[in-house]
Design a protein around this motif. Sequence first.
Motif, PDB file in Angstrom:
ATOM      1  N   ALA A  15      41.891  39.679  -7.468  1.00 59.17           N
ATOM      2  CA  ALA A  15      40.788  40.041  -7.019  1.00 59.17           C
ATOM      3  C   ALA A  15      40.246  41.393  -7.169  1.00 59.17           C
ATOM      4  CB  ALA A  15      41.327  40.227  -5.386  1.00 59.17           C
ATOM      5  N   LEU A  16      40.966  42.572  -7.722  1.00 59.44           N
ATOM      6  CA  LEU A  16      40.404  43.496  -8.323  1.00 59.44           C
ATOM      7  C   LEU A  16      39.622  43.289  -9.355  1.00 59.44           C
ATOM      8  CD1 LEU A  16      40.620  46.585  -7.891  1.00 59.44           C
ATOM      9  CD2 LEU A  16      42.663  46.626  -9.590  1.00 59.44           C
ATOM     10  N   ILE A  17      39.915  42.506 -10.237  1.00 61.97           N
ATOM     11  CA  ILE A  17      39.189  42.086 -11.383  1.00 61.97           C
ATOM     12  C   ILE A  17      37.671  41.335 -10.933  1.00 61.97           C
ATOM     13  CG2 ILE A  17      38.767  40.509 -13.520  1.00 61.97           C
ATOM     14  CD1 ILE A  17      41.850  41.212 -13.803  1.00 61.97           C
ATOM     15  N   ARG A  18      37.847  40.493  -9.978  1.00 59.80           N
ATOM     16  CA  ARG A  18      36.588  39.812  -9.431  1.00 59.80           C
ATOM     17  C   ARG A  18      35.598  40.844  -8.701  1.00 59.80           C
ATOM     18  NH1 ARG A  18      40.472  35.966  -7.666  1.00 59.80           N
ATOM     19  NH2 ARG A  18      40.488  36.890  -5.674  1.00 59.80           N
ATOM     20  N   ASP A  19      36.121  41.725  -8.031  1.00 61.56           N
ATOM     21  CA  ASP A  19      35.287  42.539  -7.346  1.00 61.56           C
ATOM     22  C   ASP A  19      34.769  43.593  -8.407  1.00 61.56           C
ATOM     23  OD1 ASP A  19      36.027  41.814  -5.129  1.00 61.56           O
ATOM     24  OD2 ASP A  19      37.457  43.147  -4.324  1.00 61.56           O
ATOM     25  N   PHE A  20      35.541  44.007  -9.536  1.00 56.85           N
ATOM     26  CA  PHE A  20      35.085  44.824 -10.684  1.00 56.85           C
ATOM     27  C   PHE A  20      33.819  44.270 -11.170  1.00 56.85           C
ATOM     28  CE2 PHE A  20      35.304  45.486 -15.389  1.00 56.85           C
ATOM     29  CZ  PHE A  20      34.635  46.589 -15.308  1.00 56.85           C
ATOM     30  N   VAL A  21      33.933  43.004 -11.704  1.00 55.06           N
ATOM     31  CA  VAL A  21      32.843  42.238 -12.289  1.00 55.06           C
ATOM     32  C   VAL A  21      31.668  41.863 -11.416  1.00 55.06           C
ATOM     33  CG1 VAL A  21      32.467  40.233 -13.526  1.00 55.06           C
ATOM     34  CG2 VAL A  21      34.570  41.171 -13.901  1.00 55.06           C
ATOM     35  N   ALA A  41      34.224  32.391 -14.322  1.00 55.48           N
ATOM     36  CA  ALA A  41      34.650  32.133 -15.661  1.00 55.48           C
ATOM     37  C   ALA A  41      35.690  33.455 -16.008  1.00 55.48           C
ATOM     38  CB  ALA A  41      33.836  32.066 -16.716  1.00 55.48           C
ATOM     39  N   THR A  42      35.342  34.681 -15.536  1.00 57.50           N
ATOM     40  CA  THR A  42      36.182  35.554 -15.549  1.00 57.50           C
ATOM     41  C   THR A  42      37.581  35.532 -15.257  1.00 57.50           C
ATOM     42  OG1 THR A  42      34.562  37.278 -16.153  1.00 57.50           O
ATOM     43  CG2 THR A  42      36.589  38.266 -15.795  1.00 57.50           C
ATOM     44  N   ASP A  43      37.497  35.001 -13.971  1.00 61.28           N
ATOM     45  CA  ASP A  43      38.755  34.995 -13.073  1.00 61.28           C
ATOM     46  C   ASP A  43      39.451  33.916 -13.625  1.00 61.28           C
ATOM     47  OD1 ASP A  43      40.016  35.449 -10.482  1.00 61.28           O
ATOM     48  OD2 ASP A  43      39.904  33.406 -10.233  1.00 61.28           O
ATOM     49  N   GLU A  44      39.217  32.951 -14.052  1.00 57.14           N
ATOM     50  CA  GLU A  44      39.906  31.691 -14.754  1.00 57.14           C
ATOM     51  C   GLU A  44      40.566  32.264 -16.147  1.00 57.14           C
ATOM     52  OE1 GLU A  44      40.853  28.853 -13.575  1.00 57.14           O
ATOM     53  OE2 GLU A  44      39.393  28.687 -11.982  1.00 57.14           O
ATOM     54  N   ALA A  45      39.752  32.872 -17.004  1.00 56.13           N
ATOM     55  CA  ALA A  45      40.407  33.469 -18.193  1.00 56.13           C
ATOM     56  C   ALA A  45      41.470  34.574 -17.947  1.00 56.13           C
ATOM     57  CB  ALA A  45      39.481  33.918 -19.045  1.00 56.13           C
ATOM     58  N   CYS A  46      41.453  35.249 -16.882  1.00 55.62           N
ATOM     59  CA  CYS A  46      42.161  36.217 -16.644  1.00 55.62           C
ATOM     60  C   CYS A  46      43.202  35.833 -15.930  1.00 55.62           C
ATOM     61  CB  CYS A  46      41.830  37.476 -15.740  1.00 55.62           C
ATOM     62  SG  CYS A  46      40.405  38.540 -16.657  1.00 55.62           S
ATOM     63  N   ALA A  47      43.174  34.769 -14.988  1.00 53.22           N
ATOM     64  CA  ALA A  47      44.227  34.130 -14.532  1.00 53.22           C
ATOM     65  C   ALA A  47      45.413  33.394 -15.516  1.00 53.22           C
ATOM     66  CB  ALA A  47      43.973  33.041 -13.452  1.00 53.22           C
ATOM     67  N   ILE A  77      38.356  40.212 -22.563  1.00 50.36           N
ATOM     68  CA  ILE A  77      39.399  40.274 -21.933  1.00 50.36           C
ATOM     69  C   ILE A  77      40.359  40.544 -23.161  1.00 50.36           C
ATOM     70  CG2 ILE A  77      41.049  39.174 -20.634  1.00 50.36           C
ATOM     71  CD1 ILE A  77      38.746  37.383 -19.604  1.00 50.36           C
ATOM     72  N   LYS A  78      40.969  41.921 -23.154  1.00 55.55           N
ATOM     73  CA  LYS A  78      41.917  42.175 -24.096  1.00 55.55           C
ATOM     74  C   LYS A  78      43.335  41.978 -23.643  1.00 55.55           C
ATOM     75  CE  LYS A  78      43.088  46.142 -27.139  1.00 55.55           C
ATOM     76  NZ  LYS A  78      42.911  47.647 -27.110  1.00 55.55           N
ATOM     77  N   ASP A  79      44.157  41.267 -24.468  1.00 58.98           N
ATOM     78  CA  ASP A  79      45.450  40.914 -24.106  1.00 58.98           C
ATOM     79  C   ASP A  79      46.405  41.175 -25.558  1.00 58.98           C
ATOM     80  OD1 ASP A  79      47.750  40.133 -22.847  1.00 58.98           O
ATOM     81  OD2 ASP A  79      46.871  38.159 -22.474  1.00 58.98           O
ATOM     82  N   LYS A  80      47.644  41.421 -25.097  1.00 60.96           N
ATOM     83  CA  LYS A  80      48.649  41.597 -26.425  1.00 60.96           C
ATOM     84  C   LYS A  80      48.960  40.263 -26.829  1.00 60.96           C
ATOM     85  CE  LYS A  80      49.157  46.305 -26.006  1.00 60.96           C
ATOM     86  NZ  LYS A  80      48.618  47.149 -26.830  1.00 60.96           N
TER      87      LYS A  80
END
Length: 141
Positions: A15-21, A41-47, A77-80
């Motif tokens: 929810a924080l990411i969605r609000d930010f975007v 799309a961002t929410d799906e990728a982050c999820a 979206i940066k991830d390790k």
Amino acid sequence: MKAHIKVACSKQNLALIRDFVKSRLKDMKISTKESDQIVLATDEACANCIIHHHQCDHTTSIEVSLYKQKDIVYIEIKDKGHAFPIHNYEPNNLEDIVKKRAKGGLGIMLINKLMDEVQIEEHLDHFIYKLGKYISTSPDR
């Protein structure tokens, strides 16, 4: 200008990411339709990163950046670790998913349908999903 947020890998932070975007896109005066598509799309990728890659381990994190170049809005979206090859993903048959009432299986298909560009940048210790959406210049904003 690039906007950036880093969050712990917890479903509550989606929810924080969605609000930010959504907020950054509003600042850019992006149309509601295009904004909704980018947010989804961002929410799906982050999820996918949070749930499948990190198993909701709140001691790990992902970073989300948003910026505009000419008529394209980019989400990074940066991830390790190593990326799931979302651009090569062959989804299950949609009819099978509906018949089985399966949970999941549609996120990557949505990302590829909603966004105009889907790229993966592999680095030594991390990867970046780069999603691009062409923005219309029509006055219906």
